[in-house]
Design a protein around this motif. Structure first.
Motif, PDB file in Angstrom:
ATOM      1  N   TYR A  32       0.808  -1.212   0.000  1.00 23.83           N
ATOM      2  CA  TYR A  32       0.000   0.000   0.000  1.00 23.83           C
ATOM      3  C   TYR A  32       0.843   1.265   0.000  1.00 23.83           C
ATOM      4  O   TYR A  32       0.348   2.354  -0.251  1.00 23.83           O
ATOM      5  CB  TYR A  32      -0.974   0.007   1.174  1.00 23.83           C
ATOM      6  N   ALA A  33       2.140   1.105   0.258  1.00 22.77           N
ATOM      7  CA  ALA A  33       3.018   2.278   0.228  1.00 22.77           C
ATOM      8  C   ALA A  33       4.440   1.846  -0.082  1.00 22.77           C
ATOM      9  O   ALA A  33       4.876   0.756   0.313  1.00 22.77           O
ATOM     10  CB  ALA A  33       2.995   3.015   1.564  1.00 22.77           C
ATOM     11  N   PHE A  52       1.805   6.452  -1.857  1.00 21.31           N
ATOM     12  CA  PHE A  52       0.793   5.500  -1.458  1.00 21.31           C
ATOM     13  C   PHE A  52       0.034   4.980  -2.678  1.00 21.31           C
ATOM     14  O   PHE A  52       0.129   5.545  -3.776  1.00 21.31           O
ATOM     15  CB  PHE A  52      -0.157   6.136  -0.452  1.00 21.31           C
ATOM     16  N   THR A  53      -0.747   3.944  -2.460  1.00 20.22           N
ATOM     17  CA  THR A  53      -1.448   3.285  -3.553  1.00 20.22           C
ATOM     18  C   THR A  53      -2.269   4.259  -4.380  1.00 20.22           C
ATOM     19  O   THR A  53      -2.313   4.174  -5.581  1.00 20.22           O
ATOM     20  CB  THR A  53      -2.354   2.168  -3.006  1.00 20.22           C
ATOM     21  N   ALA A 100      -0.510  -3.416   4.433  1.00 15.36           N
ATOM     22  CA  ALA A 100      -1.533  -3.030   5.399  1.00 15.36           C
ATOM     23  C   ALA A 100      -1.453  -3.881   6.667  1.00 15.36           C
ATOM     24  O   ALA A 100      -1.865  -3.437   7.743  1.00 15.36           O
ATOM     25  CB  ALA A 100      -2.917  -3.148   4.767  1.00 15.36           C
ATOM     26  N   SER A 101      -0.888  -5.086   6.536  1.00 15.06           N
ATOM     27  CA  SER A 101      -0.756  -5.970   7.698  1.00 15.06           C
ATOM     28  C   SER A 101       0.278  -5.463   8.693  1.00 15.06           C
ATOM     29  O   SER A 101       0.368  -5.950   9.812  1.00 15.06           O
ATOM     30  CB  SER A 101      -0.351  -7.375   7.232  1.00 15.06           C
ATOM     31  N   GLY A 102       1.092  -4.495   8.246  1.00 17.60           N
ATOM     32  CA  GLY A 102       2.166  -3.990   9.093  1.00 17.60           C
ATOM     33  C   GLY A 102       3.525  -4.531   8.727  1.00 17.60           C
ATOM     34  O   GLY A 102       4.544  -4.111   9.279  1.00 17.60           O
ATOM     35  N   LYS A 103       3.565  -5.486   7.796  1.00 17.35           N
ATOM     36  CA  LYS A 103       4.826  -6.063   7.369  1.00 17.35           C
ATOM     37  C   LYS A 103       5.561  -5.085   6.447  1.00 17.35           C
ATOM     38  O   LYS A 103       4.944  -4.483   5.568  1.00 17.35           O
ATOM     39  CB  LYS A 103       4.564  -7.375   6.629  1.00 17.35           C
ATOM     40  N   ASP A 104       6.861  -4.953   6.674  1.00 22.60           N
ATOM     41  CA  ASP A 104       7.694  -4.102   5.835  1.00 22.60           C
ATOM     42  C   ASP A 104       8.845  -4.914   5.256  1.00 22.60           C
ATOM     43  O   ASP A 104       9.346  -5.839   5.898  1.00 22.60           O
ATOM     44  CB  ASP A 104       8.289  -2.947   6.647  1.00 22.60           C
TER      45      ASP A 104
END
Length: 116
Positions: A32-33, A52-53, A100-104
């Motif tokens: 998403y980003a 961002f998307t 969006a899950s917080g994974k980077d």
């Protein structure tokens, strides 16, 4: 899993320009980003620019008006056009993808050196 490969860094004189690229591969559909961060010696990593998307962008105050982040969806690539470079822009620049899950995920970084 996402793989990010940065390129385009190098040595440039003050006032010069560089364009960094970040090519993404793998499970990129839920990103998403995308962002560029930098870390200078002895300093913490800091945000430079994000996209961002929906196409919304965000910049650090120190680079507003000089740097531009953009993306080419067909090539799964994000760019950072850097103009009017200053010695204080010297750092290792890293690309990051955020879910969006917080994974980077992070790339390995590319060195940018601004010096005469």
């Amino acid at each position: 899993q996402v793989q990010l490969v940065e390129s385009g860094g190098g040595l440039v004189q003050p006032g010069g320009s560089l364009r960094l690229s970040c090519a993404a591969s793998g499970s990129i559909f839920s990103i998403y980003a995308m962002g560029w961060y930098r870390q200078a010696p002895g300093k913490q990593r800091e945000l430079v620019a994000q996209i961002f998307t929906g196409g919304i962008t965000n910049y650090a105050d120190s680079v507003k008006g000089r740097f531009t982040i953009s993306r080419d969806n067909a090539k799964n690539t994000v760019y950072l056009q850097m103009n009017s470079l200053k010695p204080e822009d010297t750092a290792v620049y890293h690309c990051k993808s955020s879910f969006a899950s917080g994974k980077d995920y992070w790339g390995q970084g590319t060195q940018v050196t601004v010096s005469s």
